[in-house]
Design an enzyme around this catalytic site. Structure first.
Site, PDB file in Angstrom:
ATOM      1  CB  SER A   1      -0.901   0.004   1.244  1.00 52.99           C
ATOM      2  OG  SER A   1      -1.787  -1.088   1.218  1.00 52.99           O
TER       3      SER A   1
ATOM      4  CE  LYS B   1      -5.204  -1.077   2.156  1.00 55.46           C
ATOM      5  NZ  LYS B   1      -3.989  -1.880   2.221  1.00 55.46           N
TER       6      LYS B   1
ATOM      7  CE  LYS C   1       2.260   2.439   4.516  1.00 58.26           C
ATOM      8  NZ  LYS C   1       1.626   1.619   3.448  1.00 58.26           N
TER       9      LYS C   1
END
Length: 289
Positions: free
Chosen positions: A94, A169, A237
């Site tokens: 990701s 995502k 993140k």
């Protein structure tokens, strides 16, 4: 198929295991003690990303962050230095959608085919080969990658061109992050008001507030079982990727920003390696202060 699998963390290990069980030949880079069982099951430990990729028909990456992917692909002894013409590179990490497009251009300029295919479903989904896979890339690239996806996931969607899988995502992580924060706030409120959070959760599961986050993460919050799962620092993140994208697109995501800040506080409290359901600990600490 000969596959190089690079990134053998909490999710990468079972994903690679499913491919081995399906009869694929795997070269494994970044083998550590926790992933040694994959070598014992027939995988080959590779000394470098280039060593893993040299004879591979497909290279799969499952890495923590954008810089990790760039290093593995283009650093010293990286994948790009040894990639065979026509080989498929599938990044299931990701990472940044913008960086993904640049990586794809470089791989395809060298004769490879690039698909970005981040996943959702966490450790449980990885173990059960039930991941949701969001893919970006050409129709031909996706068609080549799909049989591999079917060994690791159940819901497989070709979202669009390169980078669109990563965009999906990021959107997923926004929704999950905000839902976790909402459940944590609701259960913190219930406890402070003197109600039994477990009973409140039970009642809410029968109404419009019901969700997978309330079902799974709500139970973890009540039981205080915060082994990952999906670490808060990694979700932070991803929320950072959302905020970076919002700035680039000149849009405002106020609830994403507040949840990202809450995750930052959780990391600063020392909870970064706990499951993201541990976000409730930060809210409880703020309520007690």
């Amino acid at each position: 198929m000969r596959i190089a699998f690079i990134g053998l963390g909490v999710m990468g290990r079972p994903m690679a295991g499913h491919l081995l069980a399906a009869g694929h030949e795997l070269s494994l880079h970044r083998v550590k003690e926790a992933s040694r069982f994959l070598v014992e099951a027939g995988g080959r430990a590779a000394d470098s990303a280039a060593d893993a990729a040299r004879d591979a028909e497909a290279v799969i990456l499952m890495l923590p962050d954008t810089p990790d992917v760039e290093t593995v692909l283009f650093g010293g002894n990286g994948v790009a230095s040894a990639l065979r013409p026509g080989a498929l590179v599938v990044d299931m990490s990701s990472i940044s959608p913008i960086a993904t497009k640049g990586f794809a251009e470089r791989i395809e300029a060298g004769g490879g085919v690039y698909v970005d295919a981040p996943v959702s479903g966490g450790e449980v989904g990885a173990r059960n080969a039930a991941l949701t896979i969001m893919a970006g890339g050409s129709e031909a690239g996706f068609a080549r990658a799909r049989p591999l996806f079917e060994q690791m996931g159940k819901t497989i969607t070709h979202v669009g061109g390169v980078g669109d899988g990563q965009t999906a995502k990021v959107a997923n992580q926004i929704i999950v992050g905000l839902n976790i924060a909402a459940v944590a706030e609701a259960l913190t409120f219930a406890r402070a008001a003197g109600a039994d959070p477990a009973k409140v959760r039970e009642a809410l599961m029968g109404g419009f507030a019901a969700s997978r986050v309330l079902e799974l993460h709500g139970e973890r919050m009540i039981r205080e079982t915060f082994d990952p799962g999906f670490r808060i620092r990694l979700h932070r993140k991803d929320m950072g990727l959302a905020m970076d994208g919002a700035r680039a697109l000149d849009i405002v995501l106020p609830n994403t920003a507040s949840t990202a800040q809450l995750m930052t506080e959780a990391v600063e409290r020392g909870d970064g390696d706990k499951d993201h359901s541990a976000l409730i600990r930060t809210l409880q600490a703020l309520a007690a202060s």
